[in-house]
Write a protein that holds these residues in place. Sequence first.
Motif, mmCIF file in Angstrom:
data_model
loop_
_atom_site.group_PDB
_atom_site.id
_atom_site.type_symbol
_atom_site.label_atom_id
_atom_site.label_comp_id
_atom_site.label_asym_id
_atom_site.label_seq_id
_atom_site.Cartn_x
_atom_site.Cartn_y
_atom_site.Cartn_z
ATOM 1 N N UNK A 1 -6.776 -82.893 33.313
ATOM 2 C CA UNK A 1 -6.158 -84.129 33.674
ATOM 3 C C UNK A 1 -5.202 -83.730 35.016
ATOM 4 N N UNK A 2 -5.123 -84.737 36.054
ATOM 5 C CA UNK A 2 -4.284 -84.723 37.022
ATOM 6 C C UNK A 2 -2.829 -85.371 36.560
ATOM 7 N N UNK A 3 -1.709 -84.638 37.229
ATOM 8 C CA UNK A 3 -0.444 -85.191 36.894
ATOM 9 C C UNK A 3 0.212 -85.382 38.348
ATOM 10 N N UNK A 4 1.134 -86.530 38.409
ATOM 11 C CA UNK A 4 1.686 -86.782 39.530
ATOM 12 C C UNK A 4 3.250 -85.984 40.032
ATOM 13 N N UNK A 5 3.181 -85.321 41.112
ATOM 14 C CA UNK A 5 4.523 -84.655 41.523
ATOM 15 C C UNK A 5 5.677 -85.813 41.907
ATOM 16 N N UNK A 6 6.964 -85.292 41.780
ATOM 17 C CA UNK A 6 7.907 -86.073 42.242
ATOM 18 C C UNK A 6 8.337 -86.115 43.555
ATOM 19 N N UNK B 1 -1.745 -73.292 38.750
ATOM 20 C CA UNK B 1 -1.378 -74.664 39.107
ATOM 21 C C UNK B 1 -2.056 -74.772 40.425
ATOM 22 N N UNK B 2 -2.565 -75.978 40.753
ATOM 23 C CA UNK B 2 -3.081 -76.500 41.868
ATOM 24 C C UNK B 2 -2.335 -77.419 42.377
ATOM 25 N N UNK B 3 -1.759 -77.438 43.442
ATOM 26 C CA UNK B 3 -1.190 -78.773 44.011
ATOM 27 C C UNK B 3 -1.250 -79.078 45.369
ATOM 28 N N UNK B 4 -1.071 -80.303 45.896
ATOM 29 C CA UNK B 4 -1.099 -80.669 47.109
ATOM 30 C C UNK B 4 -0.766 -82.318 47.082
ATOM 31 N N UNK B 5 -0.146 -82.465 48.216
ATOM 32 C CA UNK B 5 0.231 -83.969 48.491
ATOM 33 C C UNK B 5 1.141 -84.443 47.198
ATOM 34 N N UNK B 6 0.812 -85.258 46.246
ATOM 35 C CA UNK B 6 1.514 -85.668 45.240
ATOM 36 C C UNK B 6 0.549 -85.424 43.829
#
Length: 186
Positions: free
Chosen positions: A148-153, A172-177
């Motif tokens: 599942x994806x999570x939204x970043x602040x 962890x893989x993160x980009x944009x929000x």
Amino acid sequence: MKFLKWILIVFAVLGILFFFVVSPYMRTQTKKHSPEQTVTYDKNGLDLSVNYSSPSKKDRIIFGELVPYDVVWRTGANEPTTFSTKTDIKIEGKNLPAGTYSLWTRPSRQSWSVIFNKNIPTWGVSILSGGKETTRIIEEDLIEVEIPTEQTSETIENFTIDFDMQHELYMLMSWDRTLVKVPISK
């Protein structure tokens, strides 16, 4: 007959020029915009590393536009992202033997499919497709998990992969929000 021979020579020379001059130049230029990154984790009996190219957001809409939903992505830019482990591990409970794998993802709105593939192609997308098709060989997929994806602040400008140890280890893989937390265990 002589004309055909010259055409073959011209194509051979153009092929050699592309392989030895144009292709290396293009790779150098693309890495200026999406620099290579390596992240490692060497604790608790695990020795992991991820090598990827990190593109920037640059005021673009990333997921759903630049990276289309429900289409396999090379998970970064340039060459495919590689994931290496020196020991057998589990990804979301599925066995991943020691080795080096190409890492692919299929982002959707609510989750990502994370794919570990035994084949590591030299480039992540096909030039003939204009970059729309990956060079992944589906038959070489070893495991695929749905995360599942999570939204970043806050907005994350550069695509980033990292390791985080809380009560368990995550890649962890993160980009944009968007944030995706892939659980890793022994």
